[in-house]
Design an enzyme around this catalytic site. Sequence first.
Site: not given
Ligand code: NDP
Length: 249
Positions: A142, A155
């Site tokens: 990030s 975070y």
């Molecule tokens: P979302 O919340 O839409 O996606 C997060 C994903 O992580 C979901 O598919 C969720 O699925 C999964 N997840 C969470 N916990 C677990 C777990 N214990 N095991 C397996 N899967 C898990 O957010 P983003 O798409 O934004 O996030 C994706 C990545 O991008 C993250 O690492 C986030 O930190 C990073 N990021 C996002 C930014 C943004 O602005 N959106 C900016 C910078 C980085 P489920 O709940 O079904 O398990």
Amino acid sequence: MNNIQNKVVIITGASSGIGEAAAYKLAEQGAKLVLAARREDKLKSIANNIKAKGGEAVFRSTDVTKPEDNTALVELAKSAFGRVDAIFLNAGLMPSSPLSALETNNWNAMIDVNIKGVLNGIAAVLPTFEAQKSGHILATSSVAGLKVYPGGTVYCGTKWAVKAIMEGLRIESAQAGTNIRTATIYPAAVQSELVDHITDNSTSAGYRQLYDTYEIPAERVANVVAFALNQPEDTNISEFTIGPTAQPW
Ligand code: NDP
């Protein structure tokens, strides 16, 4: 040039946001996908959408904090498609708050998913990649892995850890001659479900406003994932920062 065609790619955090967008993007370009997250219904519907367009995808309900769930993804890739070429370690959580709010459960959850989840994914795939002398490991850090800002301290710590782990992996792999490539992605505000899980009210309101003002579609990050994967075998593009043009930090 399409070096993505027929690559077997595992995506964690594939049930929404960046992971879901990457799944659709890579499927369009001919990748065979193993989709992982906890919500099986979401994975099933994404896999069905991919298959309806002629793509290939399997899925498995996965908690990345459990090492055995990560190993099972590698096994699924091999049983469904015969091998594994890449893993996109993207699952993550951002329930941010000031340290003074003492949301220690959320601190631990972020450490477990954002750091240990990435390490579990690396551990699951590394023996296979070392043995076959090829493989691509991508991870979503990030901009919080490049800066520290108030309210995001834990975070940020987890995302700096991802940066360090991925850089160490790149160097160790090059020194060992394993031919493993790495790519770390540093997104700024991107449309997803990430902000929905913030429990601290004032932090949540601030982030919501920031995202409503600036966020860009998750597909833009998927483009970067595809770009990294598409590079020729001898080329490692290790870091990408991507965000809204208008976001001022
Ligand atoms: P979302 O919340 O839409 O996606 C997060 C994903 O992580 C979901 O598919 C969720 O699925 C999964 N997840 C969470 N916990 C677990 C777990 N214990 N095991 C397996 N899967 C898990 O957010 P983003 O798409 O934004 O996030 C994706 C990545 O991008 C993250 O690492 C986030 O930190 C990073 N990021 C996002 C930014 C943004 O602005 N959106 C900016 C910078 C980085 P489920 O709940 O079904 O398990």
